[in-house]
Each structure stands twice: as C-alpha cells, then as structure tokens.
Design an enzyme around this catalytic site. Sequence first.
Site, mmCIF file in Angstrom:
data_model
loop_
_atom_site.group_PDB
_atom_site.id
_atom_site.type_symbol
_atom_site.label_atom_id
_atom_site.label_comp_id
_atom_site.label_asym_id
_atom_site.label_seq_id
_atom_site.Cartn_x
_atom_site.Cartn_y
_atom_site.Cartn_z
ATOM 1 N N LYS A 175 36.010 -4.816 -12.897
ATOM 2 C CA LYS A 175 34.758 -4.781 -12.127
ATOM 3 C C LYS A 175 35.084 -4.217 -10.749
ATOM 4 O O LYS A 175 35.530 -4.935 -9.861
ATOM 5 C CB LYS A 175 34.198 -6.212 -12.020
ATOM 6 C CG LYS A 175 32.695 -6.339 -11.868
ATOM 7 C CD LYS A 175 32.085 -5.608 -10.699
ATOM 8 C CE LYS A 175 32.203 -6.330 -9.374
ATOM 9 N NZ LYS A 175 31.701 -5.497 -8.244
ATOM 10 N N GLY A 228 39.816 -8.711 -1.993
ATOM 11 C CA GLY A 228 38.544 -8.619 -1.278
ATOM 12 C C GLY A 228 38.509 -9.615 -0.138
ATOM 13 O O GLY A 228 39.545 -9.930 0.451
ATOM 14 N N SER A 229 37.325 -10.101 0.146
ATOM 15 C CA SER A 229 37.154 -10.955 1.322
ATOM 16 C C SER A 229 37.582 -12.394 1.041
ATOM 17 O O SER A 229 37.557 -12.858 -0.103
ATOM 18 C CB SER A 229 35.684 -10.926 1.743
ATOM 19 O OG SER A 229 34.883 -11.456 0.707
ATOM 20 N N ASN A 230 37.956 -13.107 2.094
ATOM 21 C CA ASN A 230 38.330 -14.518 1.967
ATOM 22 C C ASN A 230 37.190 -15.358 1.429
ATOM 23 O O ASN A 230 37.388 -16.265 0.626
ATOM 24 C CB ASN A 230 38.746 -15.068 3.333
ATOM 25 C CG ASN A 230 40.132 -14.611 3.698
ATOM 26 O OD1 ASN A 230 40.354 -13.412 3.864
ATOM 27 N ND2 ASN A 230 41.065 -15.526 3.775
ATOM 28 N N VAL A 232 34.594 -14.587 -0.591
ATOM 29 C CA VAL A 232 34.384 -14.471 -2.041
ATOM 30 C C VAL A 232 35.619 -14.993 -2.783
ATOM 31 O O VAL A 232 35.509 -15.747 -3.757
ATOM 32 C CB VAL A 232 34.078 -13.006 -2.437
ATOM 33 C CG1 VAL A 232 33.998 -12.857 -3.957
ATOM 34 C CG2 VAL A 232 32.779 -12.531 -1.799
ATOM 35 N N GLY A 233 36.801 -14.618 -2.306
ATOM 36 C CA GLY A 233 38.042 -14.953 -3.016
ATOM 37 C C GLY A 233 38.277 -16.446 -3.146
ATOM 38 O O GLY A 233 38.610 -16.934 -4.230
ATOM 39 N N GLU A 250 44.237 -11.391 -3.041
ATOM 40 C CA GLU A 250 44.719 -10.648 -1.872
ATOM 41 C C GLU A 250 43.525 -10.501 -0.949
ATOM 42 O O GLU A 250 42.522 -9.891 -1.322
ATOM 43 C CB GLU A 250 45.259 -9.277 -2.271
ATOM 44 C CG GLU A 250 46.567 -9.319 -3.049
ATOM 45 C CD GLU A 250 47.727 -9.942 -2.296
ATOM 46 O OE1 GLU A 250 47.669 -10.038 -1.042
ATOM 47 O OE2 GLU A 250 48.691 -10.364 -2.949
ATOM 48 N N CYS A 284 43.333 -3.631 4.550
ATOM 49 C CA CYS A 284 43.692 -5.039 4.766
ATOM 50 C C CYS A 284 44.920 -5.130 5.652
ATOM 51 O O CYS A 284 45.122 -6.125 6.334
ATOM 52 C CB CYS A 284 43.927 -5.720 3.440
ATOM 53 S SG CYS A 284 45.104 -4.815 2.442
ATOM 54 N N GLU A 385 38.524 -10.822 11.129
ATOM 55 C CA GLU A 385 38.764 -9.475 10.612
ATOM 56 C C GLU A 385 37.526 -8.610 10.872
ATOM 57 O O GLU A 385 36.430 -8.951 10.454
ATOM 58 C CB GLU A 385 39.043 -9.554 9.114
ATOM 59 C CG GLU A 385 39.520 -8.244 8.540
ATOM 60 C CD GLU A 385 39.790 -8.335 7.041
ATOM 61 O OE1 GLU A 385 38.949 -8.897 6.324
ATOM 62 O OE2 GLU A 385 40.837 -7.828 6.619
HETATM 63 P P1 NAP Z 1 34.210 -8.473 -1.157
HETATM 64 O O1 NAP Z 1 32.840 -8.408 -0.687
HETATM 65 O O2 NAP Z 1 34.888 -9.798 -1.268
HETATM 66 O O3 NAP Z 1 34.231 -7.719 -2.562
HETATM 67 C C1 NAP Z 1 35.377 -7.578 -3.368
HETATM 68 C C2 NAP Z 1 34.946 -7.514 -4.822
HETATM 69 O O4 NAP Z 1 34.418 -8.792 -5.220
HETATM 70 C C3 NAP Z 1 33.834 -6.498 -5.088
HETATM 71 O O5 NAP Z 1 34.057 -5.908 -6.349
HETATM 72 C C4 NAP Z 1 32.600 -7.379 -5.104
HETATM 73 O O6 NAP Z 1 31.494 -6.850 -5.783
HETATM 74 C C5 NAP Z 1 33.153 -8.600 -5.810
HETATM 75 N N1 NAP Z 1 32.325 -9.806 -5.656
HETATM 76 C C6 NAP Z 1 31.436 -10.110 -4.678
HETATM 77 N N2 NAP Z 1 30.864 -11.308 -4.922
HETATM 78 C C7 NAP Z 1 31.397 -11.772 -6.081
HETATM 79 C C8 NAP Z 1 31.206 -12.949 -6.857
HETATM 80 N N3 NAP Z 1 30.357 -13.911 -6.508
HETATM 81 N N4 NAP Z 1 31.921 -13.087 -8.004
HETATM 82 C C9 NAP Z 1 32.792 -12.150 -8.392
HETATM 83 N N5 NAP Z 1 33.007 -11.010 -7.699
HETATM 84 C C10 NAP Z 1 32.328 -10.824 -6.550
HETATM 85 O O7 NAP Z 1 35.199 -7.585 -0.261
HETATM 86 P P2 NAP Z 1 34.874 -6.139 0.311
HETATM 87 O O8 NAP Z 1 33.969 -6.320 1.455
HETATM 88 O O9 NAP Z 1 34.475 -5.235 -0.776
HETATM 89 O O10 NAP Z 1 36.340 -5.667 0.766
HETATM 90 C C11 NAP Z 1 36.859 -5.870 2.047
HETATM 91 C C12 NAP Z 1 37.793 -7.057 2.078
HETATM 92 O O11 NAP Z 1 38.878 -6.864 1.183
HETATM 93 C C13 NAP Z 1 38.438 -7.265 3.410
HETATM 94 O O12 NAP Z 1 38.390 -8.621 3.761
HETATM 95 C C14 NAP Z 1 39.888 -6.829 3.202
HETATM 96 O O13 NAP Z 1 40.818 -7.388 4.073
HETATM 97 C C15 NAP Z 1 40.116 -7.211 1.809
HETATM 98 N N6 NAP Z 1 41.220 -6.451 1.246
HETATM 99 C C16 NAP Z 1 42.416 -7.089 1.026
HETATM 100 C C17 NAP Z 1 43.501 -6.392 0.505
HETATM 101 C C18 NAP Z 1 44.808 -7.094 0.260
HETATM 102 O O14 NAP Z 1 45.586 -6.590 -0.531
HETATM 103 N N7 NAP Z 1 45.079 -8.230 0.893
HETATM 104 C C19 NAP Z 1 43.366 -5.045 0.194
HETATM 105 C C20 NAP Z 1 42.148 -4.420 0.443
HETATM 106 C C21 NAP Z 1 41.081 -5.153 0.952
HETATM 107 P P3 NAP Z 1 30.394 -5.938 -5.009
HETATM 108 O O15 NAP Z 1 30.853 -4.565 -5.228
HETATM 109 O O16 NAP Z 1 29.111 -6.208 -5.688
HETATM 110 O O17 NAP Z 1 30.381 -6.342 -3.569
#
Ligand code: NAP
Length: 484
Positions: A175, A228-230, A232-233, A250, A284, A385
């Site tokens: 996904k 992704g984000s803290n 959601v994760g 992550e 990130c 962040e």
């Molecule tokens: P996000 O909003 O948490 O989204 C990440 C993924 O989760 C997307 O595919 C999103 O779908 C999905 N998602 C959202 N809600 C969900 C739910 N209830 N159940 C299951 N999946 C769900 O993060 P983002 O804003 O796209 O990305 C930015 C974040 O990623 C930043 O905080 C960044 O630091 C972090 N990041 C971390 C790393 C690492 O390796 N540590 C690397 C890159 C990014 P949608 O497409 O519908 O939103």
Amino acid sequence: MPQQYKNYIDGQWTDASNHAQTHDINPANTREELGTFPSATREDARRAIDAAQRAFSNWARTPMPKRGEILDKAANWLEARVDEVGAALTREEGKTFVEGKAEVARGVSILRFFAGECLQPTGDVYPSASASTFLFAERVPLGVVGLITPWNFPCAIPTWKMAPALAYGNTIVFKPAEITPLTAWYIVSAFEQAGLPPGVLNLVVGRGSQAGQELVENSKVKAISFTGSNEVGTRLAATVAQRGGKSQLELGGKNPIVVLNDADISRAVELTIQGAMLSTGQKCTATSRAIVVRDVANEYRDALAARVKQLRVGDGMQSDVYMGPLVSADAEKTVLEYIEIGKNEGARLVTGGEKLRGEEYAHGFFVAPTVFDNVTPDMRIAQEEIFGPVVGVIQAKDIDDAIALANHTRFGLSASVVTRDLNLALRFMREIEAGIVHVNSMTAGAEPQAPFGGFKESSSGTREQGKAAREFFTQWKTVYVDPL
Ligand code: NAP
Ligand code: MG
C-alpha cells in the site's frame, strides 16, 4: 487524457471495487496530471490479502536462488528505465531529476543486494548434547506481509521492504502513499516483467484509512513493515500487536549537524545545505538542527545564509534547479505554519520564510529555503519534525553542551558532526543517541548494504536494509533430527 492505472491483485490489473479514482498531480505544476489511479477499498485490500495467502506456500517452497533470479531480473528491468522512472518520480514527488534518478538507481542496488542474499546460508547448525542428534535452526518466512510506505522515497523505501520480504519467501500486499502511486506502479511492473508468479506481490493504491487499515487489522497479515509518521505508526503497531502480529516502524527525525570550533566552516555549510535542502528537506534523515559551538556560530550562520540565498528553486526537471517544490498543498501549509511558529517563539528568521511568488512558482508548492537563528532547545521548531526546507541554528557552549543539545529530542534517527579532531569525533560517535552517525558527511546519506534505522521514537527496533533486514522478515525454525 491522462492514463488510467489499476491495482494489481493476483497477477491481474484491476479497478477498485467502488470504481473510485484519485488523480496523481505534479507538485511543481499542478496543471499536470500524471494519471488517474484507483482508490482501493477495504474489500480490495481483502482480495489482495487472500491472493497473497493463496500464493504463499508455492512461493515459500520456490528455491531461494530462483527467487534471487527474479529479483535480479526486476533490477535489470528497472535499470534499463532509470531515466523514465526517475522522471516519473520527479514529476509526482517533486525532488530534482538528479535525485529521482539516483533513487531509482538505489532501488536497483537494493534489488541486486537481496538477489545476492538469496545465495547466502539460511541458518546455523548447532552442536547437540546427544551424539546422534543433528540440530539446526533455519530462517523461514512469516507468510503474508503488508508494506505501507510514505511518499518521500517512493522507489527506495518500497524496494528496501519488498526485496527482503520476497527473498526470504513472504508474499506481499503493498500500500504505497496515495500521492505517489506512479512510482509504485513502475516497481510492481518490474516484478511482473521479471516473472513473479501471480499473487506473490499485490498492489493496492488507496487511502491509508481504508486499504491501509485493512492490512493493519486483518489477522491473515502476519507482519506490517511501515515507514511514515509517528502518529500513524504508533497507532498501527498497537493494533497489530493486539492481534498477535509483528510490526516494524521507521518514523520521524529531528536530525542535528554538530559543528565544532575546529571545523572547516565552508564544508560545514555545504553539508548543512545538502542535508537540509536536498529533497526539499523531506527526508526522515534531513538535517533540521544545526548545533554550532559559540566561537564559530556567527561566521557559520553568515556563510550559511549567503549560500542558502543562492540556491535555485524550481521545477526539479530543470537541470539548474537545486531544490524542487514541497510534495503537496498540505505539506506547504504545514511548513509555512511552522515558519510562523518559529517567528512567534522568538527565533530570528535569517533568510527565506515565505512562499515563492512569480510566474515560475504560480502552479506549484514552492517555499524558499529557510534558516532560523537564535533557536533555543525547547522551541517547537527545535523539537517537532517540520519536513521541509527549514533549518534552525542553535548555539552550544562547547562539545559537552553540543552533544547534550543534540540528544535533547524524542527522536534519534541520524546525526552528524563536523570536526578534524579524532578525539572529539570519537566522543560524538559514542555519546550521540542516533541509529546512523556521520562524521564529516551530511545527516542524510545511507548505503543499502548497511543497517538503517533509528534510536528512541524514530524506529521500533529491528533494522531495515542490508543483512539486518532478515531479522524482521523471517522467523526461526529449530529442528532436532534423530535416527530411528
Ligand atoms: P503518513 O501520513 O504516516 O503515511 C505513511 C503511510 O501510511 C501512507 O501510505 C499512508 O496512506 C498510510 N496510512 C495513513 N493512515 C493509515 C492508517 N490508519 N492505517 C494504515 N496506513 C495508514 O506519513 P507521510 O506523511 O506520508 O510521510 C512522512 C513521514 O514519514 C515523516 O514523519 C517522515 O519522517 C517519515 N519517514 C520516515 C522514514 C524512516 O525511515 N524513518 C523514511 C521516510 C519517511 P496515505 O497515502 O493515504 O496517507
Ligand atoms: Mg499522509
């Protein structure tokens, strides 16, 4: 008429069950639509999970070297299209074409690395207390795994999850972020063209709250690897744990570059800019705090501001552009809000701080590269962040203070130090709370053969990439064999 793309379930390209669609838009030019994609429902995700479950036993029994050959073929397919996929990535995500191509090339390297891992030992033989017993332990796959990924590395992150998941015999429902589906389509196409059997890798493009949530809640999915984000994760991990599943997270970062008083200032400035502004700060591992020892703070700040003012911002497809747009209107709004927060908290805006105007920027999400000075450690812009081209300069008294400030965050992904003094570099390496440490390089570099992940709230523990990836995507089976 933009091309219409589909989900990939059980080896077939299929529409979403509700026929809903999303539009993939270029953040540098919102008049350009790259394609329409399905908006998968929970029902579509369930069909994908069932297909992955049916495909599992054959895939798990496929000899590992054969699985490796398929990874290698997918690598070749992608490598032959680095320019095409790199351009698609740039046009849907916004980073420059140089970065887009480099990311696709990295995807190729990751696939090749795990193709090689398919020829490595799969376990250990142990001495047994009994003379007749042959005792060994083998790494075996988990079953169906769900991969949920963000938009900021739409090629590298899915690839570094998919390659080990497949190499070790799991089947996948993938996904991707809803706003970067085209890169995901290319990656899945690479595997299709490489001859991956139907059902082994399934793609559902859709909202996290729909398709994503089904993966999280469905007990047929044995493990979720999430970046992704803290917010959601951590929620997702709690749900997966409750049903006895495994998860890997992550998450975010607030990564510091620490500049000590013996540093070459122009080098320190260059490393700060690379870390903070490449990919428009949307990594990130991006640099978001510059912690600078007092004696050199003014010289560093002035040099940084002067260089940042020269950076060329624009459409990432243009060859002279250093920094592209933010990924979306939401991202732009968040970054501009944080800039206001910084000003209101009393930080001093040195350069940038605004949405870019003018014809070139009229149809994109362009924010000027931004430097704040007089940032204090507990300000929100020093703690949260921002995920944009914003760096805050924080002064430190000496190395002790600098390390304490660098560690003063809930995150611990990456960190870098700029110094010629080996003793100070060694202290930094030992005392910094970060999963990835750089000495005299930017916070954002990472090579695919080495473990990747963070300390503290940046990560959940088991590492991604390199040999470390095996830990998450396998379980041990220990076997005692005796003659009868
Ligand atoms: P996000 O909003 O948490 O989204 C990440 C993924 O989760 C997307 O595919 C999103 O779908 C999905 N998602 C959202 N809600 C969900 C739910 N209830 N159940 C299951 N999946 C769900 O993060 P983002 O804003 O796209 O990305 C930015 C974040 O990623 C930043 O905080 C960044 O630091 C972090 N990041 C971390 C790393 C690492 O390796 N540590 C690397 C890159 C990014 P949608 O497409 O519908 O939103
Ligand atoms: Mg999101």
